[in-house]
Each structure stands twice: as structure tokens, then as C-alpha cells.
Scaffold this motif. Sequence first.
Motif, PDB file in Angstrom:
ATOM      1  N   GLY A 110       3.589  16.309  26.832  1.00  0.00           N
ATOM      2  CA  GLY A 110       5.009  16.005  26.933  1.00  0.00           C
ATOM      3  C   GLY A 110       5.898  17.236  26.963  1.00  0.00           C
ATOM      4  N   SER A 111       7.177  16.975  27.190  1.00  0.00           N
ATOM      5  CA  SER A 111       8.162  18.056  27.256  1.00  0.00           C
ATOM      6  C   SER A 111       8.558  18.505  25.846  1.00  0.00           C
ATOM      7  N   GLU A 112       9.123  19.683  25.780  1.00  0.00           N
ATOM      8  CA  GLU A 112       9.603  20.202  24.492  1.00  0.00           C
ATOM      9  C   GLU A 112      10.685  19.297  23.917  1.00  0.00           C
ATOM     10  N   ASN A 113      11.505  18.696  24.762  1.00  0.00           N
ATOM     11  CA  ASN A 113      12.558  17.777  24.300  1.00  0.00           C
ATOM     12  C   ASN A 113      11.973  16.557  23.600  1.00  0.00           C
ATOM     13  N   ASN A 114      10.815  16.068  24.086  1.00  0.00           N
ATOM     14  CA  ASN A 114      10.178  14.922  23.438  1.00  0.00           C
ATOM     15  C   ASN A 114       9.723  15.254  22.023  1.00  0.00           C
ATOM     16  N   TYR A 115       9.376  16.525  21.798  1.00  0.00           N
ATOM     17  CA  TYR A 115       8.892  16.975  20.492  1.00  0.00           C
ATOM     18  C   TYR A 115      10.039  17.607  19.700  1.00  0.00           C
ATOM     19  N   SER A 116      10.984  16.762  19.324  1.00  0.00           N
ATOM     20  CA  SER A 116      12.122  17.191  18.511  1.00  0.00           C
ATOM     21  C   SER A 116      12.578  16.003  17.673  1.00  0.00           C
ATOM     22  N   LYS A 117      13.398  16.258  16.682  1.00  0.00           N
ATOM     23  CA  LYS A 117      13.906  15.178  15.806  1.00  0.00           C
ATOM     24  C   LYS A 117      14.646  14.118  16.616  1.00  0.00           C
ATOM     25  N   GLU A 118      15.317  14.542  17.679  1.00  0.00           N
ATOM     26  CA  GLU A 118      16.086  13.613  18.514  1.00  0.00           C
ATOM     27  C   GLU A 118      15.273  13.070  19.684  1.00  0.00           C
ATOM     28  N   GLY A 119      14.109  13.617  19.912  1.00  0.00           N
ATOM     29  CA  GLY A 119      13.305  13.261  21.083  1.00  0.00           C
ATOM     30  C   GLY A 119      12.475  12.006  20.896  1.00  0.00           C
ATOM     31  N   LYS A 120      11.673  11.738  21.869  1.00  0.00           N
ATOM     32  CA  LYS A 120      10.854  10.535  21.931  1.00  0.00           C
ATOM     33  C   LYS A 120       9.955  10.366  20.704  1.00  0.00           C
ATOM     34  N   TYR A 121       9.382  11.479  20.215  1.00  0.00           N
ATOM     35  CA  TYR A 121       8.401  11.392  19.123  1.00  0.00           C
ATOM     36  C   TYR A 121       8.990  11.660  17.740  1.00  0.00           C
ATOM     37  N   LYS A 122      10.257  12.041  17.687  1.00  0.00           N
ATOM     38  CA  LYS A 122      10.970  12.243  16.416  1.00  0.00           C
ATOM     39  C   LYS A 122      10.313  13.287  15.501  1.00  0.00           C
ATOM     40  N   THR A 123       9.526  14.167  16.080  1.00  0.00           N
ATOM     41  CA  THR A 123       8.884  15.244  15.328  1.00  0.00           C
ATOM     42  C   THR A 123       8.599  16.396  16.274  1.00  0.00           C
ATOM     43  N   SER A 124       8.414  17.566  15.717  1.00  0.00           N
ATOM     44  CA  SER A 124       8.108  18.720  16.560  1.00  0.00           C
ATOM     45  C   SER A 124       6.602  18.906  16.675  1.00  0.00           C
ATOM     46  N   ALA A 125       6.191  19.587  17.725  1.00  0.00           N
ATOM     47  CA  ALA A 125       4.766  19.919  17.875  1.00  0.00           C
ATOM     48  C   ALA A 125       4.331  20.802  16.707  1.00  0.00           C
ATOM     49  N   GLU A 126       5.197  21.688  16.248  1.00  0.00           N
ATOM     50  CA  GLU A 126       4.904  22.539  15.082  1.00  0.00           C
ATOM     51  C   GLU A 126       4.549  21.695  13.861  1.00  0.00           C
ATOM     52  N   GLU A 127       5.318  20.634  13.634  1.00  0.00           N
ATOM     53  CA  GLU A 127       5.055  19.782  12.472  1.00  0.00           C
ATOM     54  C   GLU A 127       3.686  19.100  12.567  1.00  0.00           C
ATOM     55  N   LEU A 128       3.238  18.815  13.768  1.00  0.00           N
ATOM     56  CA  LEU A 128       1.935  18.185  13.952  1.00  0.00           C
ATOM     57  C   LEU A 128       0.789  19.128  13.603  1.00  0.00           C
ATOM     58  N   LEU A 129       1.077  20.405  13.454  1.00  0.00           N
ATOM     59  CA  LEU A 129       0.072  21.415  13.124  1.00  0.00           C
ATOM     60  C   LEU A 129       0.030  21.746  11.633  1.00  0.00           C
ATOM     61  N   THR A 130       0.763  21.005  10.826  1.00  0.00           N
ATOM     62  CA  THR A 130       0.870  21.310   9.398  1.00  0.00           C
ATOM     63  C   THR A 130      -0.488  21.354   8.705  1.00  0.00           C
ATOM     64  N   GLY A 131      -1.361  20.405   8.963  1.00  0.00           N
ATOM     65  CA  GLY A 131      -2.673  20.385   8.303  1.00  0.00           C
ATOM     66  C   GLY A 131      -3.477  21.646   8.587  1.00  0.00           C
ATOM     67  N   LEU A 132      -3.471  22.097   9.823  1.00  0.00           N
ATOM     68  CA  LEU A 132      -4.185  23.321  10.180  1.00  0.00           C
ATOM     69  C   LEU A 132      -3.548  24.526   9.503  1.00  0.00           C
ATOM     70  N   ARG A 133      -2.217  24.582   9.504  1.00  0.00           N
ATOM     71  CA  ARG A 133      -1.532  25.714   8.855  1.00  0.00           C
ATOM     72  C   ARG A 133      -1.856  25.770   7.363  1.00  0.00           C
ATOM     73  N   VAL A 134      -1.882  24.636   6.698  1.00  0.00           N
ATOM     74  CA  VAL A 134      -2.220  24.605   5.271  1.00  0.00           C
ATOM     75  C   VAL A 134      -3.671  25.028   5.061  1.00  0.00           C
ATOM     76  N   SER A 135      -4.577  24.578   5.926  1.00  0.00           N
ATOM     77  CA  SER A 135      -5.986  24.967   5.828  1.00  0.00           C
ATOM     78  C   SER A 135      -6.151  26.478   5.948  1.00  0.00           C
ATOM     79  N   LEU A 136      -5.400  27.086   6.857  1.00  0.00           N
ATOM     80  CA  LEU A 136      -5.458  28.541   7.003  1.00  0.00           C
ATOM     81  C   LEU A 136      -4.897  29.227   5.764  1.00  0.00           C
ATOM     82  N   ASP A 137      -3.772  28.737   5.300  1.00  0.00           N
ATOM     83  CA  ASP A 137      -3.120  29.347   4.142  1.00  0.00           C
ATOM     84  C   ASP A 137      -4.000  29.285   2.893  1.00  0.00           C
ATOM     85  N   ILE A 138      -4.602  28.151   2.626  1.00  0.00           N
ATOM     86  CA  ILE A 138      -5.434  27.982   1.435  1.00  0.00           C
ATOM     87  C   ILE A 138      -6.668  28.883   1.489  1.00  0.00           C
ATOM     88  N   ASN A 139      -7.043  29.289   2.711  1.00  0.00           N
ATOM     89  CA  ASN A 139      -8.176  30.191   2.894  1.00  0.00           C
ATOM     90  C   ASN A 139      -7.742  31.656   3.018  1.00  0.00           C
TER      91      ASN A 139
END
Length: 174
Positions: A110-139
Motif C-alpha cells: 500500500g501507499s504511505e498515506n494508507n499507513y497513517s493514523k488518518e489512512g486506511k489502516y489507521k496505523t503506520s508501517a513503523e508501528e507494525l514493526l514494534t515486535g521486531l524492534r523490541v526483540s532487537l532492543d532486548i538483545n
Amino acid sequence: MKKTLVLFAHPYFEHSTTNVRLLKCYEEMPNVTLRDLYEDYPDFHIQPFRERKRIVEYERIIFHFPIIWFGLPPLLKLWIDEVFDMRWISEGGLNILSGKDAIIITSVGGSENNYSKEGKYKTSAEELLTGLRVSLDINNIELVKTHIVYNADNLDSNQLDISCKQLSQILKEV
């Protein structure tokens, strides 16, 4: 360039012109090893000890994958579950992953606009990566860059050239 392991995970790789093209960027880079998790583990039977031994040899890990149904590809999630074992990282009080860094390279249809609070998915692509970011941080793996390729299903040849140049530049800069 740091000794780098690219962990590529795409269950439908043969249908992804964007990722086929992006993987070619790694061929030009020195000290880069590409591993295709879906090629290595088509049966989903990950060998955690082999993987742990492998990642210790590298200074940087690049996680390269598409976001599928708003999350990580199933095999990449399984790899993280089995390889980033809490008992392993705390053995003897020393985390052997400390000091490594990581880059996340991901694509979405999808487009960057779809991945925003106002967009189609109501979330950012960055937010969808939270689990991976936490896994990296904890390690104790420092995330130095996240790069998201939007509209990956619809990029023309010129746009793919631009995406490849951006990826090459990221790899040279960090």
C-alpha cells in the motif's frame, strides 16, 4: 563495511519484482552474506543452534522482508522466537549479541498515506514493526535504520531503480 548477514524472508518471493530487484543491491556489497529463510527452511524446522552460531560471526544483521497481513512473515517470526531465546542471551550474564547493530528493510503493497493514523489502516508501517524492534532492543542489538518501500506491488522500472539506489546508499552510510 561491517560484516553483514542479510536475513531475507518472503513467502511469495517469486511474485515480488520489488524484492527480486532489491536483493541484487546486496551482490555489489563487500562483506555481505544473504540467507533466504524460506529457501533454508521450507519445512519451517529452524535449527536454532546453527543460526545462533551463524549470527555471532557478524557485526550487523539486516532483516529484509515484506509486511504481510500487518506483521512479519511467519517464518521470520518463528526464526526470532527460536533463535532469540532468553536463556541463551542471559547465559553467564553475558549477551553475545551486544554491540551488534541491525537494519530493517521492508516493503508494503500500500501507499504511505494508507499507513497513517488518518489512512486506511489507521496505523503506520513503523508501528507494525514494534515486535521486531523490541526483540532487537532486548538483545542489545542497536537498530540503526529502518527503510520502508511503499507501493511495492506497483513500482515501475524507474521507481525500482530509485529504491535500489536508496538501499545501496543506506548500506554505504551506516
